[in-house]
Write a protein that holds these residues in place. Structure first.
Motif, PDB file in Angstrom:
ATOM      1  N   TYR A  69      37.207  50.724  44.652  1.00 11.75           N
ATOM      2  CA  TYR A  69      38.461  50.408  44.536  1.00 11.75           C
ATOM      3  C   TYR A  69      39.135  51.255  45.636  1.00 11.75           C
ATOM      4  CZ  TYR A  69      38.297  47.463  40.495  1.00 11.75           C
ATOM      5  OH  TYR A  69      37.896  46.403  39.669  1.00 11.75           O
ATOM      6  N   LEU A  70      39.131  50.825  46.759  1.00  7.35           N
ATOM      7  CA  LEU A  70      39.823  51.868  47.877  1.00  7.35           C
ATOM      8  C   LEU A  70      41.366  51.998  47.740  1.00  7.35           C
ATOM      9  CD1 LEU A  70      39.193  53.567  50.215  1.00  7.35           C
ATOM     10  CD2 LEU A  70      39.198  51.500  51.779  1.00  7.35           C
ATOM     11  N   ARG A  71      42.166  50.974  47.453  1.00  6.12           N
ATOM     12  CA  ARG A  71      43.415  50.628  47.337  1.00  6.12           C
ATOM     13  C   ARG A  71      44.112  50.700  45.846  1.00  6.12           C
ATOM     14  NH1 ARG A  71      41.860  48.287  51.669  1.00  6.12           N
ATOM     15  NH2 ARG A  71      42.561  48.727  53.894  1.00  6.12           N
ATOM     16  N   GLY A  72      43.193  50.946  45.253  1.00  4.55           N
ATOM     17  CA  GLY A  72      43.408  50.926  43.633  1.00  4.55           C
ATOM     18  C   GLY A  72      43.685  49.626  42.931  1.00  4.55           C
ATOM     19  N   THR A  75      44.032  46.078  37.243  1.00  2.00           N
ATOM     20  CA  THR A  75      43.109  45.161  36.449  1.00  2.00           C
ATOM     21  C   THR A  75      41.676  45.423  36.577  1.00  2.00           C
ATOM     22  OG1 THR A  75      42.623  43.025  35.398  1.00  2.00           O
ATOM     23  CG2 THR A  75      43.391  43.053  37.803  1.00  2.00           C
ATOM     24  N   VAL A  76      40.784  45.309  35.599  1.00  2.00           N
ATOM     25  CA  VAL A  76      39.569  45.261  35.763  1.00  2.00           C
ATOM     26  C   VAL A  76      39.058  43.949  35.072  1.00  2.00           C
ATOM     27  CG1 VAL A  76      39.066  47.368  36.340  1.00  2.00           C
ATOM     28  CG2 VAL A  76      39.087  46.619  33.900  1.00  2.00           C
ATOM     29  N   ALA A  77      39.647  42.963  34.857  1.00  2.00           N
ATOM     30  CA  ALA A  77      39.411  41.694  34.371  1.00  2.00           C
ATOM     31  C   ALA A  77      38.275  41.053  35.037  1.00  2.00           C
ATOM     32  CB  ALA A  77      40.655  40.806  34.259  1.00  2.00           C
ATOM     33  N   LYS A  82      35.517  42.150  41.448  1.00  2.00           N
ATOM     34  CA  LYS A  82      35.582  43.582  41.285  1.00  2.00           C
ATOM     35  C   LYS A  82      35.462  43.975  39.928  1.00  2.00           C
ATOM     36  CE  LYS A  82      37.233  45.135  45.698  1.00  2.00           C
ATOM     37  NZ  LYS A  82      37.930  46.413  46.452  1.00  2.00           N
ATOM     38  N   GLY A  83      36.400  43.170  39.140  1.00  2.56           N
ATOM     39  CA  GLY A  83      36.269  43.304  37.515  1.00  2.56           C
ATOM     40  C   GLY A  83      35.122  42.770  37.197  1.00  2.56           C
ATOM     41  N   ARG A  84      34.342  41.791  37.560  1.00  6.18           N
ATOM     42  CA  ARG A  84      33.056  41.465  37.194  1.00  6.18           C
ATOM     43  C   ARG A  84      32.050  42.439  37.416  1.00  6.18           C
ATOM     44  NH1 ARG A  84      34.260  36.421  39.386  1.00  6.18           N
ATOM     45  NH2 ARG A  84      32.969  36.645  41.365  1.00  6.18           N
ATOM     46  N   VAL A  85      32.142  43.134  38.701  1.00  3.81           N
ATOM     47  CA  VAL A  85      31.256  44.334  38.939  1.00  3.81           C
ATOM     48  C   VAL A  85      31.368  45.339  37.818  1.00  3.81           C
ATOM     49  CG1 VAL A  85      30.943  46.389  40.374  1.00  3.81           C
ATOM     50  CG2 VAL A  85      31.040  44.035  41.230  1.00  3.81           C
TER      51      VAL A  85
END
Length: 279
Positions: A69-72, A75-77, A82-85
């Protein structure tokens, strides 16, 4: 076995988070500080393919060069990649730690590993860290060859020594010009052209060179440009970092099992040369 907090403390000593650029996002993304760590995987990119590899390896810690998350985020849904990661990591008790521009500036750092892969002798940083009295930390590296090569020969050597990618090595410059000194920078390097010109080297090897900065650099001087794939210029750091953690593990009696992913996560996976294009 060490706790995650102990391993992270050792990694932060190698690559102090305070030395990262202000815009960067380094450090631990997820993980319980009290969990035990027995197996570590190093990779360039925190993508699903690498996370799945960490699961299959039964790793407790994944260390990547690039931030997740370079730019914030808000959600991590698991409905986005990225959420799946994050979900996969947490479900499998795998911590994620990032060393990005702090690893670029380190001694040894990303560009030292790149120079080593290219069989170059490091002289000093391209952009020294003003806080380092010894003059060993900083961005990029100025290097020398043991014996001169033509640009064509040096490019061929780089293509052979770096991990194979669809791009290979793009070259701008006289193929028969001699190369005795080289500036290298792992990752995107065209913001460093002014420093490269000031150093007076014969060639600059980096990645992600854009049209206008490269064109202007060629107009300024006969500097040869060698543009490799971003992933390929940073992957050698994974081997260096793994060796550093291995040494720390031996010193502390941790008996860690440290691995380096050989999965190619360069996004470009094929190349069709233009008919009649110069080679």
């Amino acid at each position: 076995m060490p706790r995650l907090s102990e391993v992270i403390a050792a990694l932060d000593a190698l690559w102090p988070p305070a030395s990262a650029e202000d815009w960067d996002a380094v450090g631990t993304v997820c993980g319980d500080p009290d969990q035990e760590v027995s197996r570590v995987l190093f990779a360039v990119d925190p993508v699903q393919e690498i996370v799945d590899e960490a699961v299959k390896l039964d790793a407790d810690l994944l260390v990547t060069h690039h931030p997740l998350y370079l730019r914030g985020t808000t959600t991590v849904a698991a409905s986005n990649f990225k959420g799946r990661v994050v979900h996969t990591l947490i479900k499998n008790d795998i911590a994620l730690h990032v060393a990005h521009t702090n690893a670029d500036r380190a001694d040894p750092g990303v560009s030292d590993a790149l120079a080593g892969a290219l069989d170059l002798r490091v002289v000093r940083p391209l952009v020294p860290d003003p806080t380092d009295a010894d003059g060993r930390r900083g961005l990029g590296r100025l290097c020398e060859l043991d014996h001169p090569l033509t640009v064509r020969e040096f490019a061929a050597s780089a293509a052979e020594r770096l991990p194979a990618t669809a791009q290979g090595i793009r070259v701008a410059g006289d193929p028969e010009a001699l190369v005795r000194t080289v500036a290298v920078s792992g990752g995107s390097g065209d913001s460093l052209f002014a420093d490269v010109r000031a150093a007076g080297v014969d060639a600059f090897l980096t990645a992600d060179l854009r049209h206008h900065p490269a064109s202007e650099a060629r107009a300024h001087s006969p500097l040869a440009l060698l543009d490799a794939a971003h992933w390929a210029t940073e992957w050698p750091w994974c081997e260096l970092a793994a060796a550093q953690l291995d040494e720390i593990s031996d010193r502390h009696g941790w008996d860690l099992r440290v691995h380096v992913s050989k999965t190619v996560t360069d996004p470009w996976n094929s190349h069709s040369p233009s008919p009649g294009a110069p080679n």
